[in-house]
Scaffold this motif. Structure first.
Motif, PDB file in Angstrom:
ATOM      1  N   ALA A   8      -1.825  -4.216  -4.126  1.00  0.00           N
ATOM      2  CA  ALA A   8      -1.557  -4.520  -3.144  1.00  0.00           C
ATOM      3  C   ALA A   8       0.400  -4.422  -3.044  1.00  0.00           C
ATOM      4  N   LEU A   9      -0.621  -2.604  -2.143  1.00  0.00           N
ATOM      5  CA  LEU A   9       0.875  -1.866  -1.645  1.00  0.00           C
ATOM      6  C   LEU A   9       0.866  -1.674  -0.407  1.00  0.00           C
ATOM      7  N   THR A  10       2.291  -1.771   0.077  1.00  0.00           N
ATOM      8  CA  THR A  10       2.995  -1.093   1.506  1.00  0.00           C
ATOM      9  C   THR A  10       1.856   0.138   1.753  1.00  0.00           C
ATOM     10  N   PRO A  11       2.272   0.050   3.256  1.00  0.00           N
ATOM     11  CA  PRO A  11       1.159   1.443   3.464  1.00  0.00           C
ATOM     12  C   PRO A  11       2.108   2.350   2.917  1.00  0.00           C
ATOM     13  N   ARG A  12       3.105   2.561   3.301  1.00  0.00           N
ATOM     14  CA  ARG A  12       4.133   3.654   2.548  1.00  0.00           C
ATOM     15  C   ARG A  12       3.837   3.750   1.398  1.00  0.00           C
ATOM     16  N   ASP A  13       4.428   2.613   0.845  1.00  0.00           N
ATOM     17  CA  ASP A  13       3.918   3.212  -0.931  1.00  0.00           C
ATOM     18  C   ASP A  13       2.809   3.802  -1.608  1.00  0.00           C
ATOM     19  N   ALA A  14       1.555   2.781  -0.264  1.00  0.00           N
ATOM     20  CA  ALA A  14       0.344   3.760  -1.072  1.00  0.00           C
ATOM     21  C   ALA A  14      -0.033   5.020  -0.798  1.00  0.00           C
ATOM     22  N   ALA A  15       0.556   5.492  -0.245  1.00  0.00           N
ATOM     23  CA  ALA A  15       0.463   6.732   0.927  1.00  0.00           C
ATOM     24  C   ALA A  15       1.124   7.818  -0.111  1.00  0.00           C
ATOM     25  N   ASP A  16       2.042   7.833  -1.109  1.00  0.00           N
ATOM     26  CA  ASP A  16       2.813   8.243  -2.460  1.00  0.00           C
ATOM     27  C   ASP A  16       2.032   8.228  -4.201  1.00  0.00           C
ATOM     28  N   PRO A  17       1.212   9.216  -4.586  1.00  0.00           N
ATOM     29  CA  PRO A  17       0.791   8.879  -5.491  1.00  0.00           C
ATOM     30  C   PRO A  17       1.455   8.380  -6.377  1.00  0.00           C
ATOM     31  N   SER A  18       2.505   8.931  -6.511  1.00  0.00           N
ATOM     32  CA  SER A  18       3.541   8.767  -7.867  1.00  0.00           C
ATOM     33  C   SER A  18       4.194   7.714  -7.996  1.00  0.00           C
ATOM     34  N   ILE A  19       4.653   7.181  -7.139  1.00  0.00           N
ATOM     35  CA  ILE A  19       4.606   5.262  -6.637  1.00  0.00           C
ATOM     36  C   ILE A  19       3.273   4.880  -7.011  1.00  0.00           C
ATOM     37  N   VAL A  20       1.999   5.104  -6.281  1.00  0.00           N
ATOM     38  CA  VAL A  20       0.520   4.294  -6.716  1.00  0.00           C
ATOM     39  C   VAL A  20       0.934   4.363  -7.988  1.00  0.00           C
ATOM     40  N   THR A  21       0.725   5.420  -9.453  1.00  0.00           N
ATOM     41  CA  THR A  21       0.743   5.892  -9.978  1.00  0.00           C
ATOM     42  C   THR A  21       1.729   4.624 -11.249  1.00  0.00           C
ATOM     43  N   ARG A  22       2.919   4.521 -10.918  1.00  0.00           N
ATOM     44  CA  ARG A  22       4.135   3.789 -11.106  1.00  0.00           C
ATOM     45  C   ARG A  22       4.063   2.432 -11.188  1.00  0.00           C
ATOM     46  N   ALA A  23       3.115   1.723 -10.012  1.00  0.00           N
ATOM     47  CA  ALA A  23       2.405   0.293  -9.730  1.00  0.00           C
ATOM     48  C   ALA A  23       1.764   0.164 -10.489  1.00  0.00           C
ATOM     49  N   ALA A  24       0.671   1.187 -10.996  1.00  0.00           N
ATOM     50  CA  ALA A  24      -0.453   1.141 -11.347  1.00  0.00           C
ATOM     51  C   ALA A  24      -0.547   0.374 -12.882  1.00  0.00           C
TER      52      ALA A  24
END
Ligand SMILES: Cc1cc2nc3c(=O)[nH]c(=O)nc-3n(C[C@H](O)[C@H](O)[C@H](O)COP(=O)(O)OP(=O)(O)OC[C@H]3O[C@@H](n4cnc5c(N)ncnc54)[C@H](O)[C@@H]3O)c2cc1C
Length: 526
Positions: A8-24
């Motif tokens: 569950a990410l903020t809309p800004r973080d969810a729009a950034d593939p590198s942040i999504v990868t790191r969070a995952a």
């Protein structure tokens, strides 16, 4: 083996593939690996909306494609679609999602599809839409409902459906991606293409059909069927006749003409092909400022720039009949969807960015036989046409200027002294919509709107305007078919298909019905 995790990410973080990868990776306790998003949805229940993501890891060595990578146009599925001159032939009437997907499936099954379309190809069709918008000229063969790609082409392009039992939704979306739709539609909970992109997908579908040995004929309005049988009741169809006198003989005929082809329903009726009346829905289109809907749904104003324009879905029962929002178009436009001069019909669409300052949605009431006795096969159709003609007569100037009333004024039975701006290009005119809508419909609509004002606080406001009439929600007629063979109940070789036959509602379900019907044709020909 792959592992799935939820984020569950903020809309800004969810729009950034590198942040999504790191969070995952973090959530999975891994230091590296390739991550693929398989599902993405907005959760706006809390004070701050979040993007929920389901991500999948591949184990070492597995290559997972990034969501931004477009699959190749020559997938095995596409290239295997061919037929030859000696293949059995199916005439497919209508090039909407039902017709084109039936044609693609026919090719896979070794049947040569001959598509007959009354309208023009997608590019030519755009000129007629411009004339409709700017000069109120309604071409009965080329408009928002008729022409290549059917009602789906210049639509909103929302691709979600509740009809998961009717077929494989993913398969349909994959074909659209193979033909140029954005791969995001495969992961979004509410996939959307947008009118500015759909036409190209439709054009690519036609290329696949033609390259596979099929034919697509434009300006080919079907005016008669080649039928055989005893007396006035036909028992077999052998083909179709177009307005210019051409006869297309085939082993099977797929009738995929959509819910607005009134001439086809009359033709079936006149030629003794069984039809049934079916429930549909009728009402108006409600338009609000998009900023207001964003504020209500996301609890903040202005909305987070990383969130899309907010939508809503409302439904309630009034005296045992449904009142509901239909085809909600965030950041969209209200468009004139009439198919004949002398009628006004509105519908909604949007571009892929959904960036207009307006949010519109059909707000409709279920219509059943109680509204149009005697209940004969075409009674609902006549009732629907009567309301559209009344809407046209209301402006008294012969244009597509639509009758409109502020929402609160409608509830209070008062003609609006002024109207807010709307997205409807042909213009709107202050009219008492109680005079346009049949009384039982207007009453239920008013009660439904009051109910929605309580469940979605802020919805009932005089900033909102109702524009009439939204009448083509689904077909008022069913062309009955056998549940298993999908062949008409008494005319062999005739396959009623898609929304016009009463077996689909929306782009994806019509496409799935096209696939199923093509399989029915193949089974019958075996
Ligand atoms: C403005 C608008 C917005 C919409 N937005 C959405 C949306 O966002 N999402 C969604 O899922 N659905 C949407 N819809 C509904 C969707 O477009 C339809 O449900 C879908 O297109 C039905 O597919 P179909 O193939 O059964 O029929 P249609 O798409 O209606 O196609 C029928 C075809 O048959 C042709 N035809 C008719 N009569 C004849 C004849 N006599 N001879 C030859 N050809 C004939 C027509 O020209 C047409 O091309 C929208 C519709 C409109 C009008």
């Amino acid at each position: 083996m792959s592992t799935r995790i939820e984020l569950a990410l903020t809309p800004r973080d969810a729009a950034d593939p590198s942040i999504v990868t790191r969070a995952a990776l973090e959530a999975a306790g891994r230091s590296d690996g390739e991550v693929r998003i398989v599902r993405r949805s907005i959760d706006a229940r809390g004070k701050h909306p979040v993007i929920r993501i389901i991500a999948e890891f591949s184990d070492i060595g597995d290559r997972i494609s990034d969501i931004g990578e477009l699959p190749s146009q020559t997938s095995s599925q596409t290239s295997s679609q061919t037929s030859s001159q000696t293949s059995p032939k199916a005439v497919i009437i209508g090039s909407g999602p039902a017709g084109y997907f039936a044609a693609l499936e026919c090719l896979k099954l070794g049947i040569r599809p001959i598509v007959l379309e009354r309208g023009k190809d997608v590019r030519e069709r755009r000129r007629d839409l411009r004339a409709l918008m700017q000069e109120s000229v309604v071409d009965p063969d080329s408009n928002y409902c008729f022409g290549e790609g059917g009602a789906g082409t210049y639509s909103d392009g929302k691709l979600y459906t509740r009809s998961s039992k009717r077929g494989n939704i993913r398969e349909i979306l994959q074909v659209l991606v193979d033909h140029g739709a954005t791969p995001e539609i495969l992961i979004d909970a509410h996939p959307h293409i947008g009118s500015n992109k759909l036409w190209r997908v439709v054009q690519n579908l036609r290329t696949t059909i033609e390259n596979g040995g099929g034919e697509v004929h434009f300006g080919a309005r079907v005016v008669d069927f080649l039928l055989s049988g005893n007396g006035t009741t036909p028992d077999r169809i052998r083909g179709a006749v177009t307005a210019d006198g051409r006869e297309f003989v085939a082993d099977a005929v797929v009738l995929a003409t959509g819910h607005s082809a009134r001439d086809i329903y009359h033709l079936c009726f006149d030629r003794g092909i069984a039809l049934e009346a079916k429930p549909f829905a009728l009402g108006v289109r409600a338009e609000h400022p998009q900023a207001l809907i964003d504020e209500i749904q996301y609890h903040h104003a202005p909305r987070d720039p990383f969130l899309p324009a907010a939508s809503y879905s409302l439904t309630c029962q009034v005296d045992h009949r449904g009142v509901f929002s239909f085809c909600m178009c965030p950041g969209g436009l209200i468009v004139p969807a009439a198919t004949s001069p002398g009628e006004i019909v509105v519908n909604g669409m949007s571009m892929s960015r959904r960036d207009s300052p307006f949010a519109n949605s059909g707000m409709v009431v279920e219509v059943t036989e109680e509204h149009y006795r005697p209940a004969e096969p075409l009674s609902g159709l006549q009732f629907q046409a009567g309301v559209e003609q009344r809407a046209f007569a209301a402006n008294g100037n012969g244009t597509q200027q639509a009758p409109a009333q502020r929402l609160v004024d409608f509830l209070e039975g008062r003609v609006s002294g002024t109207l807010p701006k709307t997205s409807y290009i042909p213009g709107h005119l202050s009219v008492d919509l109680w005079e346009v809508l049949p009384r039982p419909i207007a009453e239920r609509l008013a009660r439904g709107l009051r109910h929605f004002g309580r469940s979605m606080v802020g919805y009932v406001t005089n900033e909102a305007v109702l524009v009439g009439v939204e009448s083509r929600t689904s077909s008022p007629v069913r062309i009955p078919r056998d549940r298993t063979s999908l062949e008409h109940v008494h005319v062999r070789g005739l396959f009623p298909c898609g929304e016009g036959a009463g077996y689909a509602g929306g782009i994806v379900s019509a496409a799935m019905d096209g696939v199923n019907v093509a399989r029915g044709v193949a089974a019958a020909l075996r």
